[in-house]
Each structure stands twice: as structure tokens, then as C-alpha cells.
Design an enzyme around this catalytic site. Structure first.
Site, PDB file in Angstrom:
ATOM      1  N   ALA A 106       0.865  -1.178   0.000  1.00  0.00           N
ATOM      2  CA  ALA A 106       0.000   0.000   0.000  1.00  0.00           C
ATOM      3  C   ALA A 106       0.902   1.228   0.000  1.00  0.00           C
ATOM      4  O   ALA A 106       2.072   1.164   0.381  1.00  0.00           O
ATOM      5  CB  ALA A 106      -0.899  -0.017   1.225  1.00  0.00           C
TER       6      ALA A 106
ATOM      7  N   GLY B  97       0.838  -5.045   1.118  1.00  0.00           N
ATOM      8  CA  GLY B  97      -0.428  -5.166   0.401  1.00  0.00           C
ATOM      9  C   GLY B  97      -0.268  -5.822  -0.964  1.00  0.00           C
ATOM     10  O   GLY B  97      -1.220  -6.412  -1.485  1.00  0.00           O
TER      11      GLY B  97
ATOM     12  N   GLU C 272      -0.378  -9.385  -0.236  1.00  0.00           N
ATOM     13  CA  GLU C 272      -1.764  -9.706   0.151  1.00  0.00           C
ATOM     14  C   GLU C 272      -2.677  -9.746  -1.076  1.00  0.00           C
ATOM     15  O   GLU C 272      -3.556 -10.611  -1.177  1.00  0.00           O
ATOM     16  CB  GLU C 272      -2.263  -8.683   1.171  1.00  0.00           C
ATOM     17  CG  GLU C 272      -1.543  -8.829   2.514  1.00  0.00           C
ATOM     18  CD  GLU C 272      -1.821  -7.672   3.453  1.00  0.00           C
ATOM     19  OE1 GLU C 272      -1.633  -6.501   3.043  1.00  0.00           O
ATOM     20  OE2 GLU C 272      -2.232  -7.926   4.597  1.00  0.00           O
TER      21      GLU C 272
ATOM     22  N   GLU D 290       5.449  -4.963   7.003  1.00  0.00           N
ATOM     23  CA  GLU D 290       4.757  -3.889   7.740  1.00  0.00           C
ATOM     24  C   GLU D 290       5.338  -3.660   9.128  1.00  0.00           C
ATOM     25  O   GLU D 290       5.284  -2.563   9.668  1.00  0.00           O
ATOM     26  CB  GLU D 290       3.259  -4.219   7.856  1.00  0.00           C
ATOM     27  CG  GLU D 290       2.476  -4.142   6.542  1.00  0.00           C
ATOM     28  CD  GLU D 290       2.480  -5.440   5.750  1.00  0.00           C
ATOM     29  OE1 GLU D 290       3.337  -6.317   5.995  1.00  0.00           O
ATOM     30  OE2 GLU D 290       1.612  -5.570   4.867  1.00  0.00           O
TER      31      GLU D 290
HETATM   32  N1  DAK Z   1       4.563   3.173  -0.955  1.00  0.00           N
HETATM   33  C1  DAK Z   1       4.919   4.325  -1.566  1.00  0.00           C
HETATM   34  N2  DAK Z   1       6.032   4.451  -2.314  1.00  0.00           N
HETATM   35  C2  DAK Z   1       6.811   3.375  -2.461  1.00  0.00           C
HETATM   36  C3  DAK Z   1       6.510   2.129  -1.850  1.00  0.00           C
HETATM   37  C4  DAK Z   1       5.307   2.047  -1.067  1.00  0.00           C
HETATM   38  N3  DAK Z   1       4.882   0.922  -0.485  1.00  0.00           N
HETATM   39  N4  DAK Z   1       7.483   1.254  -2.168  1.00  0.00           N
HETATM   40  C5  DAK Z   1       8.357   1.918  -2.952  1.00  0.00           C
HETATM   41  N5  DAK Z   1       7.955   3.176  -3.125  1.00  0.00           N
HETATM   42  C6  DAK Z   1       8.629   4.227  -3.887  1.00  0.00           C
HETATM   43  C7  DAK Z   1       9.866   4.736  -3.185  1.00  0.00           C
HETATM   44  O1  DAK Z   1       9.542   5.695  -2.213  1.00  0.00           O
HETATM   45  C8  DAK Z   1      10.638   5.318  -4.330  1.00  0.00           C
HETATM   46  O2  DAK Z   1      10.097   6.580  -4.658  1.00  0.00           O
HETATM   47  P1  DAK Z   1      11.090   7.843  -4.987  1.00  0.00           P
HETATM   48  O3  DAK Z   1      11.952   7.979  -3.791  1.00  0.00           O
HETATM   49  O4  DAK Z   1      11.845   7.406  -6.215  1.00  0.00           O
HETATM   50  O5  DAK Z   1      10.131   8.976  -5.224  1.00  0.00           O
HETATM   51  C9  DAK Z   1      10.316   4.379  -5.484  1.00  0.00           C
HETATM   52  O6  DAK Z   1       9.121   3.705  -5.112  1.00  0.00           O
HETATM   53  C10 DAK Z   1      11.400   3.331  -5.699  1.00  0.00           C
HETATM   54  O7  DAK Z   1      11.659   2.706  -4.446  1.00  0.00           O
HETATM   55  P2  DAK Z   1      13.132   2.516  -3.863  1.00  0.00           P
HETATM   56  O8  DAK Z   1      14.020   3.628  -4.279  1.00  0.00           O
HETATM   57  O9  DAK Z   1      12.987   2.251  -2.422  1.00  0.00           O
HETATM   58  O10 DAK Z   1      13.585   1.191  -4.647  1.00  0.00           O
HETATM   59  P3  DAK Z   1      14.565   0.036  -4.156  1.00  0.00           P
HETATM   60  O11 DAK Z   1      14.750  -0.849  -5.324  1.00  0.00           O
HETATM   61  O12 DAK Z   1      15.773   0.618  -3.499  1.00  0.00           O
HETATM   62  O13 DAK Z   1      13.746  -0.737  -3.014  1.00  0.00           O
HETATM   63  C11 DAK Z   1      11.795  -1.813  -2.070  1.00  0.00           C
HETATM   64  C12 DAK Z   1      12.590  -1.438  -3.354  1.00  0.00           C
HETATM   65  C13 DAK Z   1      10.491  -2.454  -2.536  1.00  0.00           C
HETATM   66  C14 DAK Z   1      12.607  -2.869  -1.285  1.00  0.00           C
HETATM   67  C15 DAK Z   1      11.569  -0.580  -1.192  1.00  0.00           C
HETATM   68  O14 DAK Z   1      10.993   0.441  -2.020  1.00  0.00           O
HETATM   69  C16 DAK Z   1      10.648  -0.812  -0.051  1.00  0.00           C
HETATM   70  O15 DAK Z   1      11.023  -1.365   0.988  1.00  0.00           O
HETATM   71  N6  DAK Z   1       9.384  -0.361  -0.183  1.00  0.00           N
HETATM   72  C17 DAK Z   1       8.409  -0.424   0.899  1.00  0.00           C
HETATM   73  C18 DAK Z   1       7.871  -1.823   1.043  1.00  0.00           C
HETATM   74  C19 DAK Z   1       6.871  -1.888   2.160  1.00  0.00           C
HETATM   75  O16 DAK Z   1       7.158  -1.555   3.324  1.00  0.00           O
HETATM   76  N7  DAK Z   1       5.647  -2.313   1.873  1.00  0.00           N
HETATM   77  C20 DAK Z   1       4.587  -2.456   2.838  1.00  0.00           C
HETATM   78  C21 DAK Z   1       3.779  -1.165   2.881  1.00  0.00           C
HETATM   79  S1  DAK Z   1       2.475  -1.222   4.101  1.00  0.00           S
HETATM   80  C22 DAK Z   1      -5.187  -2.494   4.273  1.00  0.00           C
HETATM   81  C23 DAK Z   1      -4.768  -2.893   3.019  1.00  0.00           C
HETATM   82  C24 DAK Z   1      -3.425  -2.924   2.725  1.00  0.00           C
HETATM   83  C25 DAK Z   1      -2.505  -2.552   3.661  1.00  0.00           C
HETATM   84  C26 DAK Z   1      -2.910  -2.148   4.904  1.00  0.00           C
HETATM   85  C27 DAK Z   1      -4.258  -2.096   5.223  1.00  0.00           C
HETATM   86  N8  DAK Z   1      -6.586  -2.464   4.597  1.00  0.00           N
HETATM   87  C28 DAK Z   1      -7.532  -3.065   3.670  1.00  0.00           C
HETATM   88  C29 DAK Z   1      -7.052  -1.948   5.826  1.00  0.00           C
HETATM   89  C30 DAK Z   1      -1.092  -2.623   3.275  1.00  0.00           C
HETATM   90  C31 DAK Z   1      -0.090  -2.036   3.912  1.00  0.00           C
HETATM   91  C32 DAK Z   1       1.241  -2.057   3.301  1.00  0.00           C
HETATM   92  O17 DAK Z   1       1.439  -2.615   2.243  1.00  0.00           O
END
Ligand code: DAK
Length: 259
Positions: free
Chosen positions: A66, A110, A113, A133
């Protein structure tokens, strides 16, 4: 229908393909994207010509979760009162035709998921799955703590959810999260092959099969077996059952009419 965050096309007039399309954000799933995804899925589900759907992303990311930026400043009151993003994340659960996730690159949070909400996952050899998360001070919110243990068992689900580490395609296949791994450059070809195979069968039977397998994750074994038996019996009311069995007996290909 035109979309901003996804692209949509059909293959062979039978398979609906939805491609998540926020490449700069690694297909991070914002609320508008999820609305569009739901609209596209519902339109394909309602289209009699479509027998199967595929959700895919880019080579680098199926979806990195997400959109963290969009969530970052919300308070408890915001997310609770507005039932944060929940409704649009539930749409896929109401889709009755088979949906395959074709995953390459990151499927995190997400994104993982969403892949798990599909009926099965075909992974490219560069796929990486995880529920990171915990690193953000939260827990999975779209069914990750429930579907992951059902897919991979308690120990690995706890490992992934508590450490936030990623698992590669090989580990994911070994654990039962993905049904098969294919080379990255063959991902769509292989997934389309599976989808077309499904489209070649009776839609009534593939929908019933999906409904019955999903029942395995709810209720008792006895209830599930009874549910399956009722659906099995019901399929004898279809023209497709007569056609399928007659085709086998007479050594000819079946021509299903979805009746
Ligand atoms: N959200 C927003 N932007 C994201 C992102 C994300 N989840 N993942 C990556 N990006 C963006 C980065 O900020 C970056 O943007 P700029 O800085 O270039 O503007 C761009 O994508 C490229 O990312 P990186 O520079 O970080 O690229 P790398 O290859 O170095 O790393 C990575 C890739 C996937 C390992 C890293 O980006 C990363 O760790 N991303 C976050 C992964 C994460 O934590 N995901 C979980 C998010 S929480 C619900 C439904 C769903 C959810 C909750 C509730 N309900 C129905 C209630 C879900 C929650 C989640 O998913």
C-alpha cells in the site's frame, strides 16, 4: 473504461489482463488504484466472453505494498472512522471467475496480500514476497496474517511477519505460496497458457471449482465436503457436464457452451 493507475486488455477475447501501472512508485497501491482494479475486475467478471483474469505488474514490482506516503499521516480516528481503504480491497473477494496473479519483482505488504487474494500465483524467478509492515510499526492489514499462515504454515508466516524479511521465488514455491516458477521472460506466456486452459473448460465448472476450493478455508472439513458434493451434483444439471462426458466417451474434444 479508462484508467489512470492500471492498464486493461484482453487476450484471445477470453482472458482479461489487468496490469498495475504506477511504475515510479513500484506499483504502490493507493486508494484510487484499488478502485480502478475493482472496477476492471467486476467488468471482466460480468463479461460472458471472459473466462479468466490475470493481475500482473512490472518486471521490477508486482506491487511494493500500500502507498506508505498516503498512509503516513493518518490518525487512528481517520482510519477507523473511514474504514481505511477496506471496501475497495474487498472487491476481489467477490469475483467469481478465476483470477491468477502473475508476479515478477517485489510483492510486498499489500502487494503480497493482493497476490494471495488471487486464486493462484505464478511467479517469475525474480519474484520476492514479504510482509514488511512490522518495519513501519504496523502489521499486515489486508489479510496477510490470515492468508499467509494458511498458505505457508505458522512458522514461516511468523518468521516473515515478525522479521519483515523477503523470501525469493524458490522459497515461496517450496512453502506453497506460489503454484509454479517460470523464467521472467516467460511469465506472461506461461500465465496466459494457464488462463487459456481454464477458459477452455465450462465456466460454470471453473466457477464452481473456485467456490469449492475457497470453501476449504472456511468451516469444517465435513461442511466443505458436503458443499463440494452439492456443487458436484448440481453440475449434472448443466449442458456442459453432458458435453464433457460425451466428448470423453466418444474420443472427441469437448465444446463447452457455458450452459
Ligand atoms: N509506498 C509508496 N512508495 C513506495 C513504496 C510504497 N509501499 N514502495 C516503494 N515506493 C517508492 C519509493 O519511495 C521510491 O520513490 P522515490 O523515492 O523514487 O520517489 C520508489 O518507489 C522506488 O523505491 P526505492 O528507491 O525504495 O527502490 P529500491 O529498489 O531501493 O527498493 C523496495 C525497493 C520495494 C525494497 C523498497 O521500495 C521498499 O522497501 N518499499 C516499501 C515496502 C513496504 O514496506 N511495503 C509495505 C507497505 S504497508 C489495508 C490494506 C493494505 C494494507 C494495509 C491495510 N486495509 C484493507 C485496511 C497494506 C499495507 C502495506 O502494504
Amino acid at each position: 473504461m479508462s484508467f489512470e493507475f492500471i492498464t486493461v486488455h484482453t487476450e484471445a477475447d477470453k482472458v482479461g489482463v489487468i496490469t498495475l501501472n504506477r511504475p515510479k512508485q513500484l506499483n504502490a497501491l493507493n486508494a484510487d488504484l484499488m478502485v480502478e482494479l475493482g472496477q476492471a475486475l467486476k467488468a471482466f467478471d460480468a463479461n460472458e466472453a471472459i473466462g479468466c483474469m490475470i493481475i500482473t505488474g512490472s518486471e521490477k514490482a508486482f506491487a511494493a505494498g500500500a502507498d506508505i506516503g498516503a498512509m503516513a499521516t493518518y490518525s487512528f480516528a481517520d482510519v477507523y472512522k473511514n474504514d481505511y481503504i477496506t471496501r475497495d480491497w474487498e472487491t476481489i473477494r467477490s469475483i467469481r471467475k478465476p483470477v491468477i496473479a502473475a508476479v515478477s519483482g517485489f510483492a510486498l505488504g499489500g502487494g503480497c496480500e493482493l497476490a494471495m487474494m488471487c486464486d493462484f500465483i505464478i511467479a517469475a524467478d525474480n519474484a520476492k514476497f514479504g510482509q514488511p509492515e512490522i518495519k513501519l510499526g504496523v502489521i499486515p492489514g489486508a489479510g496477510g496474517t490470515q492468508r499467509l499462515p494458511r498458505a505457508v504454515g505458522k512458522s514461516k508466516a511468523m518468521d516473515l511477519t515478525l522479521t519483515g524479511r523477503m523470501m525469493d521465488a524458490t522459497e515461496a514455491e517450496r512453502a506453497g505460496l506460489v503454484s509454479r516458477i517460470v523464467p521472467l521472460d516467460k511469465l506472461m506466456e506461461e500465465t496466459l497458457g494457464a488462463a487459456l486452459m481454464i477458459c477452455g473448460y465450462s465456466q460454470i465448472a471453473t466457477m464452481a471449482a473456485k467456490e469449492s476450493v475457497n470453501r476449504a478455508f472456511e468451516g469444517t472439513l465435513a461442511d466443505g465436503v458436503m458443499f463440494e458434493r452439492r456443487l458436484f451434483h448440481a453440475l449434472f444439471a448443466t449442458t456442459d457436464q453432458k458435453e464433457g462426458m460425451d466428448a470423453f466417451v466418444n474420443k472427441r474434444p469437448a465444446a463447452f457452451t457455458n450452459q
